[in-house]
Write a protein that holds these residues in place. Structure first.
Motif, mmCIF file in Angstrom:
data_model
loop_
_atom_site.group_PDB
_atom_site.id
_atom_site.type_symbol
_atom_site.label_atom_id
_atom_site.label_comp_id
_atom_site.label_asym_id
_atom_site.label_seq_id
_atom_site.Cartn_x
_atom_site.Cartn_y
_atom_site.Cartn_z
ATOM 1 N N PRO A 113 0.804 -1.231 0.000
ATOM 2 C CA PRO A 113 0.000 0.000 0.000
ATOM 3 C C PRO A 113 0.835 1.279 0.000
ATOM 4 O O PRO A 113 0.478 2.248 -0.669
ATOM 5 C CB PRO A 113 -0.822 -0.132 1.286
ATOM 6 C CG PRO A 113 -0.901 -1.605 1.535
ATOM 7 C CD PRO A 113 0.408 -2.158 1.071
ATOM 8 N N LEU A 114 1.933 1.305 0.738
ATOM 9 C CA LEU A 114 2.724 2.530 0.876
ATOM 10 C C LEU A 114 4.015 2.476 0.057
ATOM 11 O O LEU A 114 5.031 3.041 0.454
ATOM 12 C CB LEU A 114 3.041 2.777 2.362
ATOM 13 C CG LEU A 114 1.822 2.947 3.274
ATOM 14 C CD1 LEU A 114 2.258 3.202 4.712
ATOM 15 C CD2 LEU A 114 0.914 4.068 2.780
ATOM 16 N N LEU A 115 3.964 1.830 -1.077
ATOM 17 C CA LEU A 115 5.148 1.725 -1.931
ATOM 18 C C LEU A 115 5.680 3.104 -2.318
ATOM 19 O O LEU A 115 6.877 3.373 -2.226
ATOM 20 C CB LEU A 115 4.801 0.908 -3.173
ATOM 21 C CG LEU A 115 5.917 0.604 -4.175
ATOM 22 C CD1 LEU A 115 5.631 -0.708 -4.886
ATOM 23 C CD2 LEU A 115 6.073 1.712 -5.211
ATOM 24 N N THR A 116 4.795 3.983 -2.734
ATOM 25 C CA THR A 116 5.217 5.321 -3.160
ATOM 26 C C THR A 116 5.703 6.144 -1.970
ATOM 27 O O THR A 116 6.763 6.779 -2.022
ATOM 28 C CB THR A 116 4.056 6.052 -3.850
ATOM 29 O OG1 THR A 116 3.544 5.238 -4.908
ATOM 30 C CG2 THR A 116 4.512 7.389 -4.418
ATOM 31 N N GLU A 117 4.929 6.106 -0.891
ATOM 32 C CA GLU A 117 5.244 6.913 0.285
ATOM 33 C C GLU A 117 6.600 6.547 0.884
ATOM 34 O O GLU A 117 7.323 7.415 1.381
ATOM 35 C CB GLU A 117 4.153 6.739 1.347
ATOM 36 C CG GLU A 117 2.811 7.347 0.987
ATOM 37 C CD GLU A 117 1.959 6.448 0.097
ATOM 38 O OE1 GLU A 117 0.767 6.746 -0.077
ATOM 39 O OE2 GLU A 117 2.471 5.441 -0.456
ATOM 40 N N ASN A 118 6.951 5.270 0.835
ATOM 41 C CA ASN A 118 8.209 4.808 1.429
ATOM 42 C C ASN A 118 9.340 4.666 0.405
ATOM 43 O O ASN A 118 10.391 4.098 0.713
ATOM 44 C CB ASN A 118 7.980 3.480 2.155
ATOM 45 C CG ASN A 118 7.136 3.653 3.398
ATOM 46 O OD1 ASN A 118 7.175 4.695 4.059
ATOM 47 N ND2 ASN A 118 6.334 2.648 3.737
ATOM 48 N N ASP A 119 9.112 5.157 -0.813
ATOM 49 C CA ASP A 119 10.151 5.186 -1.848
ATOM 50 C C ASP A 119 10.732 3.798 -2.108
ATOM 51 O O ASP A 119 11.944 3.595 -2.093
ATOM 52 C CB ASP A 119 11.259 6.167 -1.437
ATOM 53 C CG ASP A 119 12.167 6.529 -2.607
ATOM 54 O OD1 ASP A 119 11.720 6.421 -3.758
ATOM 55 O OD2 ASP A 119 13.325 6.913 -2.359
ATOM 56 N N ALA A 154 -9.694 12.653 4.624
ATOM 57 C CA ALA A 154 -8.477 12.691 5.437
ATOM 58 C C ALA A 154 -7.565 11.510 5.119
ATOM 59 O O ALA A 154 -6.340 11.658 5.024
ATOM 60 C CB ALA A 154 -8.839 12.693 6.920
ATOM 61 N N ARG A 155 -8.158 10.327 4.945
ATOM 62 C CA ARG A 155 -7.363 9.144 4.613
ATOM 63 C C ARG A 155 -6.704 9.302 3.250
ATOM 64 O O ARG A 155 -5.537 8.932 3.061
ATOM 65 C CB ARG A 155 -8.261 7.894 4.623
ATOM 66 C CG ARG A 155 -8.800 7.506 5.986
ATOM 67 C CD ARG A 155 -7.719 6.880 6.857
ATOM 68 N NE ARG A 155 -7.250 5.634 6.291
ATOM 69 C CZ ARG A 155 -7.825 4.443 6.480
ATOM 70 N NH1 ARG A 155 -8.909 4.352 7.231
ATOM 71 N NH2 ARG A 155 -7.323 3.359 5.936
ATOM 72 N N MET A 156 -7.423 9.855 2.305
ATOM 73 C CA MET A 156 -6.864 10.063 0.970
ATOM 74 C C MET A 156 -5.732 11.088 1.013
ATOM 75 O O MET A 156 -4.685 10.905 0.383
ATOM 76 C CB MET A 156 -7.964 10.529 0.015
ATOM 77 C CG MET A 156 -8.980 9.456 -0.322
ATOM 78 S SD MET A 156 -10.462 10.106 -1.161
ATOM 79 C CE MET A 156 -9.729 10.808 -2.655
ATOM 80 N N ALA A 157 -5.926 12.148 1.791
ATOM 81 C CA ALA A 157 -4.923 13.215 1.871
ATOM 82 C C ALA A 157 -3.649 12.749 2.552
ATOM 83 O O ALA A 157 -2.562 13.287 2.297
ATOM 84 C CB ALA A 157 -5.501 14.418 2.610
ATOM 85 N N ALA A 158 -3.756 11.734 3.422
ATOM 86 C CA ALA A 158 -2.588 11.239 4.150
ATOM 87 C C ALA A 158 -1.682 10.376 3.276
ATOM 88 O O ALA A 158 -0.546 10.093 3.655
ATOM 89 C CB ALA A 158 -3.033 10.447 5.380
ATOM 90 N N GLN A 159 -2.184 9.955 2.119
ATOM 91 C CA GLN A 159 -1.395 9.112 1.219
ATOM 92 C C GLN A 159 -0.715 9.956 0.144
ATOM 93 O O GLN A 159 -0.946 11.153 0.033
ATOM 94 C CB GLN A 159 -2.307 8.067 0.559
ATOM 95 C CG GLN A 159 -2.888 7.060 1.532
ATOM 96 C CD GLN A 159 -3.626 5.947 0.822
ATOM 97 O OE1 GLN A 159 -4.183 6.133 -0.252
ATOM 98 N NE2 GLN A 159 -3.625 4.779 1.426
ATOM 99 N N ALA A 160 0.139 9.308 -0.629
ATOM 100 C CA ALA A 160 0.759 9.975 -1.769
ATOM 101 C C ALA A 160 -0.332 10.454 -2.721
ATOM 102 O O ALA A 160 -1.431 9.891 -2.780
ATOM 103 C CB ALA A 160 1.701 9.019 -2.489
#
Length: 209
Positions: A113-119, A154-160
């Motif tokens: 899920p957080l592939l982009t956020e965690n580079d 809020a959940r959408m805004a917290a993601q990439a």
């Protein structure tokens, strides 16, 4: 073996795409599921989390109280960094273990899920992003998951952002479509992944069709 990173924003339909890829023959490594496994009762991971955050983050039966821990870490970036420093290496090690057990000609899909956020894009041979219009995300979260519109936004805004996810993609799957069309698109993706896996497989190996 072909290592594929699969990601997408909340409500984009990433889980449905991963399900369809598994039905085609992919080996699935689910980062969220592994993250739960590595802090299950009796694991060194849970012991490390308790040492860092105290026994108050446990439920009565000794399992991790995720809502309570979440309330602590998401209000404090430093505490979140501590948690990530414990969990992420364990998830990475387990993911590598599962991938090493796959066949030499396998298409291994990492649901992250957080592939982009965690580079993390550089860890995979190919990155697939499941993409939808933000209005579609919002509608699915409110109508199908029962979230309030405020919570969903809020959940959408917290993601990439959508643009950030698309920037790391090698392949984009547009999921603003009915299920039969999504199934067709995923089958086309699968055929492409098999061709790529064949090119990377050792002589004599054959990717699953």
């Amino acid at each position: 073996m072909l290592s594929v990173g699969l990601t997408g924003g909340i409500g984009a339909g990433k889980s449905e795409v991963s399900r369809l890829l598994v039905a085609c023959g992919a080996v699935l490594i689910d980062a969220d599921r592994i993250a739960r496994e590595v802090v299950a009762p009796g694991t060194p991971g849970l012991a490390a989390v308790v040492e860092a955050f105290g026994e108050e983050i446990l439920t009565e039966d000794g399992s991790l109280d995720r809502p309570r821990l979440g309330a602590v870490v998401f209000a404090d970036p430093d505490r979140l960094a501590v948690l990530n420093s414990i969990v992420h290496p364990l998830v990475g090690a387990r993911s590598r273990e599962l991938q090493s057990a796959a066949a030499e000609d396998a298409v291994v899909v990492h649901d992250v899920p957080l592939l982009t956020e965690n580079d993390l894009a550089s860890l995979y041979d190919l990155v697939v992003v499941v993409d939808v219009d933000p209005a579609t995300q919002l509608d699915r979260l409110v109508r199908l998951r029962g979230m309030s519109e405020e919570d969903a936004r809020a959940r959408m805004a917290a993601q990439a952002s959508r643009e950030e996810r698309r920037a790391v993609a090698d392949v984009v799957i547009d999921n603003d479509v009915p299920l039969p069309e999504l199934e067709r698109r995923v089958r086309e993706l699968w055929d492409d992944l098999v061709r790529r896996a064949r090119r990377t497989a050792p002589p004599g190996a054959r990717a699953t069709e």
